[in-house]
Motif scaffolding. Sequence first.
Motif, short mmCIF file in Angstrom:
data_model
loop_
_atom_site.label_atom_id
_atom_site.label_comp_id
_atom_site.label_asym_id
_atom_site.label_seq_id
_atom_site.Cartn_x
_atom_site.Cartn_y
_atom_site.Cartn_z
N ASP A 388 0.82 -1.20 0.00
CA ASP A 388 0.00 0.00 0.00
C ASP A 388 0.86 1.26 0.00
O ASP A 388 2.09 1.19 0.10
N ASP A 389 0.20 2.40 -0.09
CA ASP A 389 0.90 3.68 0.04
C ASP A 389 1.30 3.91 1.49
O ASP A 389 0.86 3.20 2.40
N ILE A 390 2.11 4.93 1.74
CA ILE A 390 2.43 5.34 3.10
C ILE A 390 1.59 6.58 3.42
O ILE A 390 1.72 7.62 2.78
N GLY A 391 0.73 6.43 4.41
CA GLY A 391 -0.01 7.57 4.94
C GLY A 391 0.71 8.06 6.18
O GLY A 391 1.07 7.26 7.04
N TRP A 392 0.92 9.35 6.29
CA TRP A 392 1.75 9.88 7.38
C TRP A 392 0.92 9.98 8.66
O TRP A 392 0.48 11.07 9.06
N ALA A 393 0.73 8.82 9.28
CA ALA A 393 -0.11 8.73 10.48
C ALA A 393 0.67 9.19 11.70
O ALA A 393 1.07 8.40 12.56
N HIS A 409 4.96 18.73 9.93
CA HIS A 409 5.86 17.59 9.76
C HIS A 409 5.32 16.64 8.71
O HIS A 409 6.09 16.08 7.91
N ARG A 410 4.01 16.45 8.68
CA ARG A 410 3.43 15.59 7.64
C ARG A 410 3.69 16.18 6.25
O ARG A 410 3.98 15.46 5.30
N LEU A 429 6.28 8.86 -5.24
CA LEU A 429 5.20 9.51 -5.98
C LEU A 429 4.08 9.88 -5.01
O LEU A 429 3.74 9.10 -4.11
N VAL A 430 3.49 11.04 -5.21
CA VAL A 430 2.36 11.45 -4.37
C VAL A 430 1.13 10.65 -4.76
O VAL A 430 0.80 10.52 -5.94
N PHE A 431 0.47 10.11 -3.75
CA PHE A 431 -0.75 9.32 -3.96
C PHE A 431 -1.89 9.96 -3.18
O PHE A 431 -1.76 10.22 -1.98
N GLN A 432 -3.00 10.21 -3.87
CA GLN A 432 -4.22 10.71 -3.23
C GLN A 432 -4.01 12.02 -2.47
O GLN A 432 -4.16 12.09 -1.25
N HIS A 433 -3.66 13.05 -3.18
CA HIS A 433 -3.58 14.38 -2.58
C HIS A 433 -4.98 14.88 -2.28
O HIS A 433 -5.84 14.93 -3.17
N ASN A 434 -5.22 15.24 -1.03
CA ASN A 434 -6.53 15.75 -0.62
C ASN A 434 -6.39 17.24 -0.33
O ASN A 434 -5.88 17.62 0.73
N ASP A 439 -3.51 16.38 3.03
CA ASP A 439 -2.86 15.07 3.12
C ASP A 439 -2.33 14.64 1.76
O ASP A 439 -3.02 14.76 0.74
N ARG A 440 -1.12 14.13 1.74
CA ARG A 440 -0.52 13.56 0.53
C ARG A 440 0.19 12.28 0.94
O ARG A 440 1.17 12.32 1.69
N ARG A 441 -0.32 11.16 0.50
CA ARG A 441 0.32 9.88 0.79
C ARG A 441 1.40 9.62 -0.25
O ARG A 441 1.47 10.31 -1.26
N ILE A 442 2.23 8.61 0.02
CA ILE A 442 3.40 8.38 -0.83
C ILE A 442 3.47 6.92 -1.29
O ILE A 442 3.28 6.00 -0.51
N SER A 443 3.75 6.76 -2.58
CA SER A 443 4.05 5.45 -3.16
C SER A 443 5.54 5.38 -3.47
O SER A 443 6.18 6.40 -3.73
N GLY A 444 6.08 4.17 -3.46
CA GLY A 444 7.49 4.00 -3.80
C GLY A 444 8.05 2.75 -3.15
O GLY A 444 7.64 2.38 -2.05
#
Length: 642
Positions: A388-393, A409-410, A429-434, A439-444
């Motif tokens: 999955d992507d990385i969500g900065w939780a 920080h996120r 890569l940015v995934f699902q920019h809201n 929020d911007r999750r990351i793929s890679g």
Amino acid sequence: MLKTDLAARLRPAFDDDRDAETFLLRLERYGADLEGSLRAVYGDATDTLMAELLEVLIHAHHTRAPDLKRLDEARLLRPDWLQAPDMIGYVAYTDRFAGTLRGVQERLEYLEGLGVKYFHLMPLLKPREGENDGGYAVQDYRAVRPDLGDMDDLSALASKLRGRGISLVLDLVLNHVAREHEWAAKARAGDPVYRDYFHIYPDRTQPDAYERTLPEVFPDFAPGNFTWDTETSGWVWTTFNAYQWDLNWGNPAVFREFTDLILHLANRGVEVFRLDAIAFMWKRLGTASQNQPEVHHLTRALRAAIRIVAPAVAFKAEAIVAPADLIHYLGTRDHHGKVSDMAYQNSLMVQIWSSLASRDTRLFETALLAFPPKPTNTTWGMYVRCHDDIGWAISDEDAGRVGLSGPGHRHFLSDFYSGEHPGSFARGLVFQHNPATGDRRISGSAASLAGLEAALDAGHAGWTDHAVRRLLLAHAVTLGFGGVPLLYMGDELALLNDYTFEADPAHAPDNRWVHRPKMDWALAEAVQDDPATPAARVNAGIRALIAARQRTPHLHASVESRAVPSPDSRVLLLRRDHPLGVMLCVYNFSEHEVAFPTYLLRDQLGEHATDAVAGTHFTLQRATTRLAPFRALWLTQSEAPR
């Protein structure tokens, strides 16, 4: 005690007295958990449901194969099997690993050589055709994706794995089914029984009321949580995608169906179920409809039901939620240790990448200290990367405790791992920019996020060395945390981002496929020939860490890893209090050599320690202990060498 009249009523269903006694003893042990949790959810409907469930359980017991029944007995004698230090996990897509299920059988020697005992094959149950959310839109839970094989191939693979001491792990999507699933098809045809399997509303009144407090999971390509379905003449709850229909777990029939499905798959040889999207199962107006109390009652009841027939089976909760919510998936208070056997320690992955970017472990330390202790009979699943992507939780509270802004920080991490931040080593890569939340999750892939792709492109030997060391440090943290370390396919070979996904129409809209490459079997063989390549160094390093973990009893998952305050923000300290003695893990998250004050190590361990990774002895008497860049130490108490 099991009621005498119930036991007498059930005995005639068994031909063998010993078989009957086994079933009845387990029913006596787990029946109260099953009925109690069902009654908390379904109230008076529980009596009818229990009668139906007993028929399902007895049938599954009769059809369970002798070798699986033997495994049940073995697991009852060793209930900590999932917590042992030799439990190493490996996660892969069937087609990308070996083409088909039969192809996977031909690669078992590779898995065994790597030390794998827990093998998770990503979604392979038959999905809908076309878009299917990577296989998480299941059309038929009793069939395999046709291009991968069939159910007999799955059973054969499970048997081969079991013969090598490897447990098969499969995804079980609990929150939703594909729009094409038989239940949804009957609902669309107007069958009132199956319409009640879903949340269907005639107009927007109720959906609009729910939407006021519901988040969006995929704001880019699936905004909102409800979809108008013309055939159904209603708004259907679709949390993830329009073709994934959320199930109504308020209907006892849905519980009965899933009990039957899980037992069917368990009797095919599945030993661990990854309970996908578990947090979303129960809907409540005025809330985010996640982490509701009924979810934990339902999971406890499912676990109890399965324990009666197949106690060798374990549950892993796919709950990517805040620590305060996560602990409930392993069980608290009356549910303590009775919900899922395992859950993802998702904060660990986030904090590893955060500390590598900032070269600062204070947030890591603070986040771990915020985790409540888990039940001692449960375990964490830890990973450097996953499918999955990385969500900065990262919570605002944790960030605030170390003087950081949570949103700031996120934002920094999204910038850093997409390569936008000055000085970043990452290629993500940015995934699902809201835009609404920022929020911007990351793929890679792990290797590309750790800087290896950029280093190789630049031809910079120093950067390459740092990238390799970052990867090995990250794996040392997951392998040394206690629990089940989950190695994502190809990470042991430092596979880079695979940009060919953009040319595949089925994958192009979802950039998470950039870190889902095909297995490079030529590279897997080549790492033996040239030990100086980055892939060979990572492979050898991970294998050495796995071997060290397997011979270190201190890493049993019943023991917690606790953060110890570190006087140097670049260094993370994790302590484990095992009956054999204290273990202190020391991790330098920077590219600089650190002169670490030895007194702190001595206070934790005494005068002498052994590094379980390298097998070297430390006499903790000098003023400082020098930690090389990205150094990982697993120090255990020892006596002075003779």
